[in-house]
Design a protein around this motif. Sequence first.
Motif, PDB file in Angstrom:
ATOM      1  N   UNK A 124       8.074  -5.980  -8.490  1.00  0.00           N
ATOM      2  CA  UNK A 124       7.073  -6.113  -7.611  1.00  0.00           C
ATOM      3  C   UNK A 124       7.158  -4.938  -6.540  1.00  0.00           C
ATOM      4  N   UNK A 125       8.750  -4.692  -6.858  1.00  0.00           N
ATOM      5  CA  UNK A 125       9.655  -3.121  -5.583  1.00  0.00           C
ATOM      6  C   UNK A 125       9.184  -2.021  -6.738  1.00  0.00           C
ATOM      7  N   UNK A 126       9.044  -1.732  -7.592  1.00  0.00           N
ATOM      8  CA  UNK A 126       8.602  -0.858  -8.750  1.00  0.00           C
ATOM      9  C   UNK A 126       6.912  -0.923  -8.345  1.00  0.00           C
ATOM     10  N   UNK A 127       6.240  -1.510  -8.087  1.00  0.00           N
ATOM     11  CA  UNK A 127       5.021  -1.375  -8.317  1.00  0.00           C
ATOM     12  C   UNK A 127       4.181  -0.537  -7.270  1.00  0.00           C
ATOM     13  N   UNK A 128       4.692  -1.116  -5.914  1.00  0.00           N
ATOM     14  CA  UNK A 128       4.235  -1.132  -4.829  1.00  0.00           C
ATOM     15  C   UNK A 128       4.923   0.674  -4.562  1.00  0.00           C
ATOM     16  N   UNK A 129       6.283   0.871  -4.928  1.00  0.00           N
ATOM     17  CA  UNK A 129       6.830   1.905  -4.812  1.00  0.00           C
ATOM     18  C   UNK A 129       5.480   3.569  -5.491  1.00  0.00           C
ATOM     19  N   UNK A 130       5.110   2.737  -6.674  1.00  0.00           N
ATOM     20  CA  UNK A 130       4.774   3.845  -7.304  1.00  0.00           C
ATOM     21  C   UNK A 130       2.833   3.552  -6.464  1.00  0.00           C
ATOM     22  N   UNK A 131       2.550   2.910  -5.971  1.00  0.00           N
ATOM     23  CA  UNK A 131       1.775   2.560  -5.049  1.00  0.00           C
ATOM     24  C   UNK A 131       1.363   3.735  -3.753  1.00  0.00           C
ATOM     25  N   UNK A 132       2.250   5.346  -3.894  1.00  0.00           N
ATOM     26  CA  UNK A 132       1.958   5.698  -3.210  1.00  0.00           C
ATOM     27  C   UNK A 132       1.825   6.885  -4.167  1.00  0.00           C
ATOM     28  N   UNK A 133       2.153   6.852  -5.429  1.00  0.00           N
ATOM     29  CA  UNK A 133       1.758   7.659  -5.590  1.00  0.00           C
ATOM     30  C   UNK A 133      -0.064   8.221  -7.089  1.00  0.00           C
ATOM     31  N   UNK A 134      -0.596   9.321  -6.988  1.00  0.00           N
ATOM     32  CA  UNK A 134      -1.736   9.512  -7.052  1.00  0.00           C
ATOM     33  C   UNK A 134      -1.764   8.545  -8.591  1.00  0.00           C
ATOM     34  N   UNK A 135      -3.579   8.501  -8.819  1.00  0.00           N
ATOM     35  CA  UNK A 135      -4.060   7.786 -10.262  1.00  0.00           C
ATOM     36  C   UNK A 135      -4.994   8.530 -10.664  1.00  0.00           C
ATOM     37  N   UNK A 136      -4.993   9.041 -12.153  1.00  0.00           N
ATOM     38  CA  UNK A 136      -5.910   9.859 -12.371  1.00  0.00           C
ATOM     39  C   UNK A 136      -6.981   8.498 -13.721  1.00  0.00           C
ATOM     40  N   UNK A 137      -8.502   8.892 -13.188  1.00  0.00           N
ATOM     41  CA  UNK A 137      -9.102   7.472 -13.565  1.00  0.00           C
ATOM     42  C   UNK A 137     -10.082   9.543 -15.041  1.00  0.00           C
ATOM     43  N   UNK A 138     -10.675   8.037 -15.768  1.00  0.00           N
ATOM     44  CA  UNK A 138     -11.824   9.152 -17.038  1.00  0.00           C
ATOM     45  C   UNK A 138     -12.816   7.904 -16.564  1.00  0.00           C
ATOM     46  N   UNK A 139     -13.619   9.056 -16.822  1.00  0.00           N
ATOM     47  CA  UNK A 139     -15.378   8.354 -15.593  1.00  0.00           C
ATOM     48  C   UNK A 139     -16.045   8.756 -17.606  1.00  0.00           C
ATOM     49  N   UNK A 140     -17.088   8.328 -18.095  1.00  0.00           N
ATOM     50  CA  UNK A 140     -18.192   8.722 -18.980  1.00  0.00           C
ATOM     51  C   UNK A 140     -19.722   7.868 -18.340  1.00  0.00           C
ATOM     52  N   UNK A 141     -20.315   8.363 -18.345  1.00  0.00           N
ATOM     53  CA  UNK A 141     -21.652   7.399 -18.264  1.00  0.00           C
ATOM     54  C   UNK A 141     -23.192   7.679 -19.192  1.00  0.00           C
ATOM     55  N   UNK A 142     -24.338   7.294 -19.158  1.00  0.00           N
ATOM     56  CA  UNK A 142     -24.780   7.291 -19.560  1.00  0.00           C
ATOM     57  C   UNK A 142     -26.258   6.751 -19.191  1.00  0.00           C
ATOM     58  N   UNK A 143     -27.640   7.113 -18.656  1.00  0.00           N
ATOM     59  CA  UNK A 143     -28.281   6.900 -18.078  1.00  0.00           C
ATOM     60  C   UNK A 143     -29.540   7.856 -18.720  1.00  0.00           C
ATOM     61  N   UNK A 157       4.300   0.891   2.361  1.00  0.00           N
ATOM     62  CA  UNK A 157       5.909   1.407   2.475  1.00  0.00           C
ATOM     63  C   UNK A 157       6.064   0.496   2.987  1.00  0.00           C
ATOM     64  N   UNK A 158       5.377  -0.269   4.242  1.00  0.00           N
ATOM     65  CA  UNK A 158       5.857  -1.727   4.449  1.00  0.00           C
ATOM     66  C   UNK A 158       6.183  -2.827   3.049  1.00  0.00           C
ATOM     67  N   UNK A 159       5.423  -2.621   1.947  1.00  0.00           N
ATOM     68  CA  UNK A 159       4.953  -4.077   1.215  1.00  0.00           C
ATOM     69  C   UNK A 159       6.323  -3.625   0.295  1.00  0.00           C
ATOM     70  N   UNK A 160       6.758  -2.808   0.383  1.00  0.00           N
ATOM     71  CA  UNK A 160       7.678  -2.091  -0.774  1.00  0.00           C
ATOM     72  C   UNK A 160       9.261  -2.594   0.044  1.00  0.00           C
ATOM     73  N   UNK A 161       9.454  -2.318   0.761  1.00  0.00           N
ATOM     74  CA  UNK A 161      10.115  -2.375   1.783  1.00  0.00           C
ATOM     75  C   UNK A 161      10.601  -3.550   1.436  1.00  0.00           C
TER      76      UNK A 161
END
Length: 439
Positions: free
Chosen positions: A272-291, A326-330
């Motif tokens: 849980x601490x590792x997950x909270x620490x990584x929450x401050x880091x970015x996320x990269x997403x790939x999105x594709x769509x058809x309309x 940060x508080x959740x990580x602590x």
Amino acid sequence: MSLKLFGSVGVFIIRLSLLILIAFPAMAQTRVLGLNEALELAKKNSEDLKLKKVDTQKRSQQYDEAFGTVLPQVSVEASYQRYFKQPVFFGNRIPIQDQVQSGIVVNQLLWAFGRVGSSLEAAKAAVELVKHEKEYTLVQVEYSTRLAYYSVLFAKDQLEVAKKNLENSQENLRILERKFRGGRPPQSDLLRLRSDIASQAPMVRTAKSQYDQARMTLAQVCGLSDYENIKINTADIDRMTQLSRNALASELKKDHPKIKLLKEQIHYSEKVADSMSAANLPTINLTAGYNYAGASTSTIAGEDLFDSSYAALSLQWNLWDGGSTRAKYKQSVSDRMAAELQLAKEKEQLNLSLSKKFNDYVTLKENLDETKSAVKLAERSFAISQKRFSSGQTAITEINTNQFSLNQIRLNLANIRYQLLSTHAEIEMIAGRTSENSL
């Protein structure tokens, strides 16, 4: 005459059959309950264990929920709009009556710098955590069942002692009456013996009430509706193996459910601490769509519809959220430290409790053997005093003194036996044993 005889025999047979049918269900309700059977029934009917089973299923579903974030997220949307007045865009009316729009969007998380992996590990640890909680709950359920079972045995022993004491007083009165058959016995002795009988009868009723209450508790623990016909079987108790301090200490170090539970709690807090620490880091997403969409001044036709597709790479970064992440990580780090301290404390407590209870067990076992010998000696002494009393060689004071001593030693034996069994059960609970390896 023969017809009357035949009729009488027939009526007798019918009545006898009815009596058997009425009595048989009552006989069938009597249940001899062994300790092993009581433990199995308690585990089967325990609400605490059922709740842990439900909690395990819930934790498994939470793991599936966390794992779902790794998989592609697919959404479909379709809409139809009918304009009763032409819409206005940037101050200009657009001659549109119908508008149709539909599309599909696929979103795939590419990289979260350990946040998703840590969440999955935390969810997996939560599942294992509940499993260990269930194991520890099982130990507690069995301990409570053993105590309830031993309480029935203790109450039964007390009832038997009270009955024997009353029977001895009644026999003393019969001896006195036989000695002065045809004459008048001493009024003081007669009143004293009758007073003994009168005072002991309520004790028998009280012991019977306590015996019924103990059986009622055992029936409730085992999930049985009828307690009055429950009888316990001591065969399982008599087969209990001797306790070994070294074996118990070894089991305590590696197999105790509470120790495994706290270790898993540490592991869960770390993830849980590792997950909270990584929450401050970015996320990269790939999105594709058809309309597939279109609009028309009248009813939409095929030539009014057009399709389009796109793909996008997005970066999301939580640069500042007021410090809540940060508080959740602590907090998760504090939880891990608390779990580590609790583990160290629990190990010390379990070892200390095991040493104390094992010493009590050894002492009680020695006391039990000595008290059994004391009971035999007291029984012989009382039997001798009864013979002396019947032959006029002693007064009633001696027989009363010996009877009181015998009654107290018998009660003491029942109490020591209960304490020994209760201590045995507590030691097995401290060591984390269950019925599979304790009997």
